[in-house]
Motif scaffolding. Sequence first.
Motif, PDB file in Angstrom:
ATOM      1  N   MET A  69     -21.203  -3.304   4.309  1.00  0.00           N
ATOM      2  CA  MET A  69     -19.933  -2.731   3.901  1.00  0.00           C
ATOM      3  C   MET A  69     -18.930  -3.854   3.669  1.00  0.00           C
ATOM      4  SD  MET A  69     -17.902   0.429   5.482  1.00  0.00           S
ATOM      5  CE  MET A  69     -18.316   1.543   4.185  1.00  0.00           C
ATOM      6  N   GLU A  70     -18.106  -3.716   2.623  1.00  0.00           N
ATOM      7  CA  GLU A  70     -17.136  -4.747   2.291  1.00  0.00           C
ATOM      8  C   GLU A  70     -15.993  -4.784   3.304  1.00  0.00           C
ATOM      9  OE1 GLU A  70     -15.922  -5.704  -1.707  1.00  0.00           O
ATOM     10  OE2 GLU A  70     -17.147  -4.029  -2.397  1.00  0.00           O
ATOM     11  N   GLU A  71     -15.463  -5.994   3.463  1.00  0.00           N
ATOM     12  CA  GLU A  71     -14.339  -6.196   4.359  1.00  0.00           C
ATOM     13  C   GLU A  71     -13.083  -5.557   3.756  1.00  0.00           C
ATOM     14  OE1 GLU A  71     -12.022  -9.910   6.526  1.00  0.00           O
ATOM     15  OE2 GLU A  71     -13.507 -10.304   4.983  1.00  0.00           O
ATOM     16  N   ALA A  72     -12.232  -5.032   4.611  1.00  0.00           N
ATOM     17  CA  ALA A  72     -10.988  -4.419   4.146  1.00  0.00           C
ATOM     18  C   ALA A  72     -10.084  -5.478   3.522  1.00  0.00           C
ATOM     19  CB  ALA A  72     -10.276  -3.740   5.305  1.00  0.00           C
ATOM     20  N   VAL A  73      -9.415  -5.111   2.445  1.00  0.00           N
ATOM     21  CA  VAL A  73      -8.443  -5.988   1.810  1.00  0.00           C
ATOM     22  C   VAL A  73      -7.153  -6.004   2.629  1.00  0.00           C
ATOM     23  CG1 VAL A  73      -7.098  -6.384  -0.290  1.00  0.00           C
ATOM     24  CG2 VAL A  73      -9.433  -5.525  -0.449  1.00  0.00           C
ATOM     25  N   ILE A  74      -6.791  -4.838   3.158  1.00  0.00           N
ATOM     26  CA  ILE A  74      -5.619  -4.701   4.022  1.00  0.00           C
ATOM     27  C   ILE A  74      -5.999  -3.800   5.188  1.00  0.00           C
ATOM     28  CG2 ILE A  74      -3.252  -3.826   4.228  1.00  0.00           C
ATOM     29  CD1 ILE A  74      -2.943  -4.323   1.232  1.00  0.00           C
ATOM     30  N   GLU A  75      -5.643  -4.220   6.397  1.00  0.00           N
ATOM     31  CA  GLU A  75      -5.819  -3.380   7.576  1.00  0.00           C
ATOM     32  C   GLU A  75      -4.481  -3.239   8.281  1.00  0.00           C
ATOM     33  OE1 GLU A  75      -9.137  -3.740  10.330  1.00  0.00           O
ATOM     34  OE2 GLU A  75      -9.977  -5.217   8.929  1.00  0.00           O
ATOM     35  N   ILE A  76      -4.167  -2.027   8.660  1.00  0.00           N
ATOM     36  CA  ILE A  76      -2.952  -1.735   9.423  1.00  0.00           C
ATOM     37  C   ILE A  76      -3.400  -1.174  10.759  1.00  0.00           C
ATOM     38  CG2 ILE A  76      -0.838  -0.363   9.519  1.00  0.00           C
ATOM     39  CD1 ILE A  76      -0.960  -0.204   6.460  1.00  0.00           C
ATOM     40  N   ASP A  77      -2.846  -1.708  11.846  1.00  0.00           N
ATOM     41  CA  ASP A  77      -3.235  -1.260  13.177  1.00  0.00           C
ATOM     42  C   ASP A  77      -1.986  -0.939  13.993  1.00  0.00           C
ATOM     43  OD1 ASP A  77      -4.974  -0.707  15.349  1.00  0.00           O
ATOM     44  OD2 ASP A  77      -4.568  -2.706  16.162  1.00  0.00           O
ATOM     45  N   LYS A  78      -1.832   0.325  14.329  1.00  0.00           N
ATOM     46  CA  LYS A  78      -0.743   0.813  15.183  1.00  0.00           C
ATOM     47  C   LYS A  78       0.637   0.394  14.677  1.00  0.00           C
ATOM     48  CE  LYS A  78      -3.715   1.146  19.154  1.00  0.00           C
ATOM     49  NZ  LYS A  78      -4.043   0.689  20.489  1.00  0.00           N
ATOM     50  N   LEU A  79       0.866   0.568  13.393  1.00  0.00           N
ATOM     51  CA  LEU A  79       2.159   0.244  12.787  1.00  0.00           C
ATOM     52  C   LEU A  79       3.214   1.248  13.245  1.00  0.00           C
ATOM     53  CD1 LEU A  79       3.668  -1.501  10.604  1.00  0.00           C
ATOM     54  CD2 LEU A  79       3.168   0.378   9.031  1.00  0.00           C
ATOM     55  N   ALA A  80       4.347   0.745  13.686  1.00  0.00           N
ATOM     56  CA  ALA A  80       5.486   1.590  14.045  1.00  0.00           C
ATOM     57  C   ALA A  80       6.729   0.972  13.419  1.00  0.00           C
ATOM     58  CB  ALA A  80       5.643   1.692  15.556  1.00  0.00           C
ATOM     59  N   ILE A  81       7.577   1.798  12.827  1.00  0.00           N
ATOM     60  CA  ILE A  81       8.801   1.333  12.194  1.00  0.00           C
ATOM     61  C   ILE A  81       9.975   2.029  12.877  1.00  0.00           C
ATOM     62  CG2 ILE A  81      10.120   1.209  10.049  1.00  0.00           C
ATOM     63  CD1 ILE A  81       7.381   1.303   8.578  1.00  0.00           C
ATOM     64  N   HIS A  82      10.896   1.224  13.389  1.00  0.00           N
ATOM     65  CA  HIS A  82      12.057   1.729  14.113  1.00  0.00           C
ATOM     66  C   HIS A  82      13.313   1.380  13.312  1.00  0.00           C
ATOM     67  CE1 HIS A  82       9.267   1.961  17.525  1.00  0.00           C
ATOM     68  NE2 HIS A  82       8.912   0.729  17.193  1.00  0.00           N
ATOM     69  N   LEU A  83      14.037   2.378  12.877  1.00  0.00           N
ATOM     70  CA  LEU A  83      15.274   2.191  12.117  1.00  0.00           C
ATOM     71  C   LEU A  83      16.475   2.403  13.027  1.00  0.00           C
ATOM     72  CD1 LEU A  83      14.321   4.305   8.975  1.00  0.00           C
ATOM     73  CD2 LEU A  83      14.156   1.821   9.230  1.00  0.00           C
TER      74      LEU A  83
ATOM     75  N   LEU B 289      -4.907   2.189   9.345  1.00  0.00           N
ATOM     76  CA  LEU B 289      -5.778   2.479   8.208  1.00  0.00           C
ATOM     77  C   LEU B 289      -6.327   1.176   7.656  1.00  0.00           C
ATOM     78  CD1 LEU B 289      -4.166   1.953   5.193  1.00  0.00           C
ATOM     79  CD2 LEU B 289      -2.839   3.803   6.155  1.00  0.00           C
ATOM     80  N   ALA B 290      -7.372   1.272   6.837  1.00  0.00           N
ATOM     81  CA  ALA B 290      -7.984   0.112   6.179  1.00  0.00           C
ATOM     82  C   ALA B 290      -8.146   0.430   4.704  1.00  0.00           C
ATOM     83  CB  ALA B 290      -9.332  -0.202   6.803  1.00  0.00           C
ATOM     84  N   LEU B 291      -7.723  -0.503   3.864  1.00  0.00           N
ATOM     85  CA  LEU B 291      -7.873  -0.354   2.416  1.00  0.00           C
ATOM     86  C   LEU B 291      -9.002  -1.277   1.969  1.00  0.00           C
ATOM     87  CD1 LEU B 291      -4.099  -0.479   1.453  1.00  0.00           C
ATOM     88  CD2 LEU B 291      -5.494   1.529   1.894  1.00  0.00           C
TER      89      LEU B 291
ATOM     90  N   CYS C  45     -12.258   1.406  -3.344  1.00  0.00           N
ATOM     91  CA  CYS C  45     -12.045   2.726  -2.742  1.00  0.00           C
ATOM     92  C   CYS C  45     -10.627   3.198  -3.041  1.00  0.00           C
ATOM     93  CB  CYS C  45     -12.234   2.672  -1.236  1.00  0.00           C
ATOM     94  SG  CYS C  45     -13.905   2.289  -0.724  1.00  0.00           S
ATOM     95  N   VAL C  46     -10.490   4.499  -3.172  1.00  0.00           N
ATOM     96  CA  VAL C  46      -9.178   5.098  -3.365  1.00  0.00           C
ATOM     97  C   VAL C  46      -8.721   5.633  -2.011  1.00  0.00           C
ATOM     98  CG1 VAL C  46      -7.884   6.935  -4.498  1.00  0.00           C
ATOM     99  CG2 VAL C  46      -9.678   5.714  -5.750  1.00  0.00           C
ATOM    100  N   THR C  47      -7.522   5.256  -1.614  1.00  0.00           N
ATOM    101  CA  THR C  47      -6.967   5.720  -0.344  1.00  0.00           C
ATOM    102  C   THR C  47      -5.655   6.426  -0.635  1.00  0.00           C
ATOM    103  OG1 THR C  47      -7.936   3.841   0.817  1.00  0.00           O
ATOM    104  CG2 THR C  47      -6.180   5.017   1.940  1.00  0.00           C
ATOM    105  N   ALA C  48      -5.489   7.612  -0.104  1.00  0.00           N
ATOM    106  CA  ALA C  48      -4.257   8.379  -0.292  1.00  0.00           C
ATOM    107  C   ALA C  48      -3.538   8.495   1.041  1.00  0.00           C
ATOM    108  CB  ALA C  48      -4.571   9.759  -0.837  1.00  0.00           C
ATOM    109  N   LEU C  49      -2.250   8.274   1.021  1.00  0.00           N
ATOM    110  CA  LEU C  49      -1.412   8.455   2.195  1.00  0.00           C
ATOM    111  C   LEU C  49      -0.601   9.722   1.950  1.00  0.00           C
ATOM    112  CD1 LEU C  49      -0.602   7.131   4.864  1.00  0.00           C
ATOM    113  CD2 LEU C  49       1.134   5.857   3.610  1.00  0.00           C
ATOM    114  N   VAL C  50      -0.907  10.771   2.695  1.00  0.00           N
ATOM    115  CA  VAL C  50      -0.267  12.063   2.465  1.00  0.00           C
ATOM    116  C   VAL C  50       0.471  12.519   3.717  1.00  0.00           C
ATOM    117  CG1 VAL C  50      -1.948  12.777   0.734  1.00  0.00           C
ATOM    118  CG2 VAL C  50      -2.349  13.339   3.114  1.00  0.00           C
ATOM    119  N   GLY C  51       1.481  13.329   3.512  1.00  0.00           N
ATOM    120  CA  GLY C  51       2.232  13.861   4.636  1.00  0.00           C
ATOM    121  C   GLY C  51       3.428  14.642   4.135  1.00  0.00           C
ATOM    122  N   GLU C  52       4.089  15.290   5.053  1.00  0.00           N
ATOM    123  CA  GLU C  52       5.264  16.083   4.711  1.00  0.00           C
ATOM    124  C   GLU C  52       6.406  15.184   4.274  1.00  0.00           C
ATOM    125  OE1 GLU C  52       6.413  18.742   7.810  1.00  0.00           O
ATOM    126  OE2 GLU C  52       4.363  19.405   8.166  1.00  0.00           O
TER     127      GLU C  52
END
Length: 91
Positions: free
Chosen positions: A1-15, A30-32, A36-43
């Motif tokens: 399996m190919e290595e991820a181009v971008i990996e995000i681990d436990k990202l939190a953003i505080h404004l 998440l890992a991109l 592969c097509v990756t969709a980020l979905v949410g309300e």
Amino acid sequence: MEEAVIEIDKLAIHLHRHGQYLTPVREVSLALKPGCVTALVGESGSGKSLTALSLLRLLPPARVDGHIWFLNNRDHVDKSINQKKKWIYFL
């Protein structure tokens, strides 16, 4: 399996708004992978745009916790604020 181009681990953003911290993004992981097509979905208001802006280093003033690794394994979330502003990645 190919290595991820971008990996995000436990990202939190505080404004900081109106004297308090809001955390619209909490523990996103998440890992991109190439080809592969990756969709980020949410309300509406769930932090999809803030997550994408964090990858591009275009966030408004915020505290960012967690790790973001690019293919070269340079974790830019832990860099100093001056170095962060120099790094912009386009996907």
